[in-house]
Design a protein around this motif. Structure first.
Motif, PDB file in Angstrom:
ATOM      1  N   GLN A 155      -9.174   2.166 -11.036  1.00 48.11           N
ATOM      2  CA  GLN A 155      -8.605   1.486  -9.875  1.00 48.11           C
ATOM      3  C   GLN A 155      -7.147   1.128 -10.110  1.00 48.11           C
ATOM      4  N   THR A 156      -6.292   1.404  -9.127  1.00 51.69           N
ATOM      5  CA  THR A 156      -4.889   0.989  -9.207  1.00 51.69           C
ATOM      6  C   THR A 156      -4.549  -0.054  -8.147  1.00 51.69           C
ATOM      7  N   ASN A 157      -5.154   0.048  -6.966  1.00 52.08           N
ATOM      8  CA  ASN A 157      -4.890  -0.892  -5.876  1.00 52.08           C
ATOM      9  C   ASN A 157      -6.186  -1.139  -5.107  1.00 52.08           C
ATOM     10  N   THR A 158      -6.404  -2.386  -4.713  1.00 55.65           N
ATOM     11  CA  THR A 158      -7.543  -2.730  -3.864  1.00 55.65           C
ATOM     12  C   THR A 158      -7.066  -3.685  -2.779  1.00 55.65           C
ATOM     13  N   SER A 159      -7.476  -3.417  -1.538  1.00 53.60           N
ATOM     14  CA  SER A 159      -7.058  -4.249  -0.411  1.00 53.60           C
ATOM     15  C   SER A 159      -8.284  -4.796   0.316  1.00 53.60           C
ATOM     16  N   GLN A 160      -8.266  -6.078   0.618  1.00 54.29           N
ATOM     17  CA  GLN A 160      -9.333  -6.654   1.440  1.00 54.29           C
ATOM     18  C   GLN A 160      -9.219  -6.180   2.887  1.00 54.29           C
ATOM     19  N   TYR A 161      -8.058  -5.624   3.228  1.00 56.31           N
ATOM     20  CA  TYR A 161      -7.807  -5.092   4.571  1.00 56.31           C
ATOM     21  C   TYR A 161      -7.690  -3.575   4.431  1.00 56.31           C
ATOM     22  N   CYS A 162      -8.777  -2.893   4.756  1.00 57.79           N
ATOM     23  CA  CYS A 162      -8.973  -1.502   4.354  1.00 57.79           C
ATOM     24  C   CYS A 162      -7.935  -0.536   4.939  1.00 57.79           C
ATOM     25  N   PRO A 163      -7.146   0.154   4.081  1.00 65.69           N
ATOM     26  CA  PRO A 163      -6.177   1.135   4.581  1.00 65.69           C
ATOM     27  C   PRO A 163      -6.845   2.368   5.183  1.00 65.69           C
ATOM     28  N   LEU A 164      -8.035   2.735   4.718  1.00 58.64           N
ATOM     29  CA  LEU A 164      -8.742   3.876   5.289  1.00 58.64           C
ATOM     30  C   LEU A 164      -9.169   3.578   6.725  1.00 58.64           C
ATOM     31  N   TYR A 165      -9.655   2.368   6.974  1.00 59.13           N
ATOM     32  CA  TYR A 165     -10.000   1.952   8.330  1.00 59.13           C
ATOM     33  C   TYR A 165      -8.761   1.983   9.225  1.00 59.13           C
ATOM     34  N   ALA A 166      -7.641   1.478   8.707  1.00 66.82           N
ATOM     35  CA  ALA A 166      -6.400   1.467   9.485  1.00 66.82           C
ATOM     36  C   ALA A 166      -5.963   2.884   9.848  1.00 66.82           C
ATOM     37  N   GLN A 167      -6.106   3.814   8.906  1.00 70.96           N
ATOM     38  CA  GLN A 167      -5.710   5.196   9.168  1.00 70.96           C
ATOM     39  C   GLN A 167      -6.616   5.840  10.216  1.00 70.96           C
ATOM     40  N   CYS A 168      -7.908   5.586  10.121  1.00 70.05           N
ATOM     41  CA  CYS A 168      -8.861   6.190  11.056  1.00 70.05           C
ATOM     42  C   CYS A 168      -8.732   5.608  12.466  1.00 70.05           C
ATOM     43  N   VAL A 169      -8.481   4.315  12.558  1.00 70.09           N
ATOM     44  CA  VAL A 169      -8.443   3.642  13.860  1.00 70.09           C
ATOM     45  C   VAL A 169      -7.058   3.687  14.489  1.00 70.09           C
ATOM     46  N   HIS A 170      -6.022   3.443  13.671  1.00 67.39           N
ATOM     47  CA  HIS A 170      -4.659   3.333  14.195  1.00 67.39           C
ATOM     48  C   HIS A 170      -3.774   4.516  13.822  1.00 67.39           C
ATOM     49  N   LEU A 171      -4.304   5.445  13.036  1.00 62.64           N
ATOM     50  CA  LEU A 171      -3.541   6.592  12.533  1.00 62.64           C
ATOM     51  C   LEU A 171      -2.332   6.153  11.714  1.00 62.64           C
ATOM     52  N   ASN A 172      -2.448   4.991  11.125  1.00 63.02           N
ATOM     53  CA  ASN A 172      -1.383   4.445  10.282  1.00 63.02           C
ATOM     54  C   ASN A 172      -2.008   3.491   9.274  1.00 63.02           C
TER      55      ASN A 172
END
Length: 426
Positions: free
Chosen positions: A346-363
């Motif tokens: 692991q290098t980075n962990t976010s409680q606010y999921c970047p994968l969800y942001a990419q899928c939902v907001h394309l960013n």
């Protein structure tokens, strides 16, 4: 010449002990940006040229220069400066001559793998042949595997341990390497994402299945948000009740200091283990390409766990085992039992999921706290350029260190390290 073709920080410009932003550079001179208006009549320019042979900067003071133009862009001032000092021209040409060696460390690569499967085929293509030496190494430690997401839980419940392992190993082309390894412990849960821990009913089924299969159990928890405290207490209580019912002990991965309070009255059945999120280190898959990194690796081997008073604190709270990761830089191990997790680290962990942001907001930057997770991670990962050697899984970014698969020397070193457990996290 545009500085855009120069790697960052190979040429620094200072004036009155302040660094200026270098925008353009040529044999005749430079262009710099400044938030304030400058009076070049009062001081000399200081130029610092990076030397890839010394891993240091060589400083020269320039007095012979002309400020040819000053442009006020409203936000900053841009100065176009002609330099008449011959030393500058010599150093500039030397810098250009070293660009080839410097560019080897440039991260501006946009060559991607076609998909995640292609990436895994590349990462794990050169595995060692499982032989007597490998067997000796693996038999000298406890071998563990993980079940850390919804698909893992389902696959584990519906199949024998061997079928589960064979399926997982085949997906990474590792079945031949691990075909004869005896796995005796399962890690249930996810150390990175709070949405991937099994529900109470599924958790009990998973532990029952592990009991039937003769496996020891480690329950892997991640960070604990304030709104998750009560739920985490209930999950831990369920594990404790299961232990009492079956006369067993279960390890609990601690990735949040609040977990120590939850475990305070349950240490007769639940054994705390320090997780990878609290074993904080500078981990970056690009580290090996950093110029001069060989001079500083010793500083990356240690962290707070190498402070005796901190280890004493951990032991006072019942923590006698620490989870480490294989991440390209040697770990200097503390005076405690050590588990080594591989090949993902692991290098980075976010409680606010970047994968969800990419899928939902394309960013991936439009991150938000997820209360109802749609589990996009079952179908998608975040990809990076090939030279980064990383993947975004769940709410985290992971580097890949395949040395234990492909490097006999690295695998053999396990016997000389204070490691008594290997954790395969594919």
């Amino acid at each position: 010449m545009k500085t855009g073709i120069l790697p960052p920080a190979v040429l620094l410009v200072e004036f009155n002990d302040r660094e200026l932003r270098l925008s353009d550079c040529s044999e005749q001179g430079i262009s710099v940006w400044s938030v304030d208006k400058l009076d070049f009549k009062k001081s000399a320019l200081v130029l610092k040229f990076f030397g890839d042979d010394t891993y240091n900067y060589e400083k020269i003071e320039i007095v012979q220069f002309e400020n040819n133009e000053c442009i006020d862009n409203g936000v900053f001032y841009e100065y176009k400066i002609k330099i008449n000092d011959k030393r500058y021209k010599i150093k500039y040409k030397q810098l250009l001559g070293r660009l080839n060696s410097i560019n080897e460390f440039n991260d501006s690569c946009y060559d991607f793998y076609m998909d995640y499967e292609s990436a895994k085929n590349e990462w794990f293509k050169d595995v060692l042949k499982y032989d007597d030496e490998c067997r000796e190494i693996f038999s000298s430690v406890q071998n563990c595997f993980v079940a850390e997401n919804i698909d893992d839980y389902q696959l584990f419940l519906e199949n024998s341990v061997q079928t589960y392992l064979n399926t997982k190993l085949k997906r990474s082309n590792l079945e031949s390497f691990f075909s004869l390894v005896n796995f005796s412990r399962v890690y249930i849960g996810n150390q990175y994402c709070h949405n991937l821990f099994p529900c109470k009913e599924q958790l009990i089924k998973l532990m029952d299945k592990a009991l039937i299969e003769g496996l020891e159990i480690t329950a892997a928890f991640t960070y604990i948000r304030e709104n998750m405290i009560d739920k985490t207490r209930e999950q831990v209580q369920s594990i404790y009740n299961w232990c009492v019912k079956n006369d067993k002990t279960v390890e609990i991965i601690v990735n949040d200091w609040g977990m120590l309070d939850i475990l305070l009255d349950k240490k007769d059945r639940l054994v705390p283990v320090l997780g990878v999120l609290l074993n904080k280190r500078k981990k970056d898959p690009r580290t090996a390409r950093k110029i001069g990194i060989e001079n500083y690796t010793s500083f990356l081997e240690e962290n707070n766990l190498n402070a005796p008073h901190f280890c004493q604190f951990l032991k006072s709270r019942g923590i006698n085992r620490i989870e480490y990761e294989s991440h390209g830089i040697p770990n200097k191990y503390a005076q405690a039992k050590a588990s080594l997790v591989f090949p993902y680290y692991q290098t980075n962990t976010s409680q606010y999921c970047p994968l969800y942001a990419q899928c939902v907001h394309l960013n991936r930057n439009f991150q938000e706290f997820i209360t109802a997770c749609p589990k996009y991670c079952r179908n998608f990962v975040m990809t990076f350029p090939k030279n980064v050697n990383a993947v975004g899984r769940y709410n985290s970014i992971f580097g890949i260190d395949s040395d234990l698969f492909s490097n006999k020397k690295a695998l053999s070193e396990v016997k000389s390290l204070p490691i008594d457990r290997l954790v395969l996290n594919i």
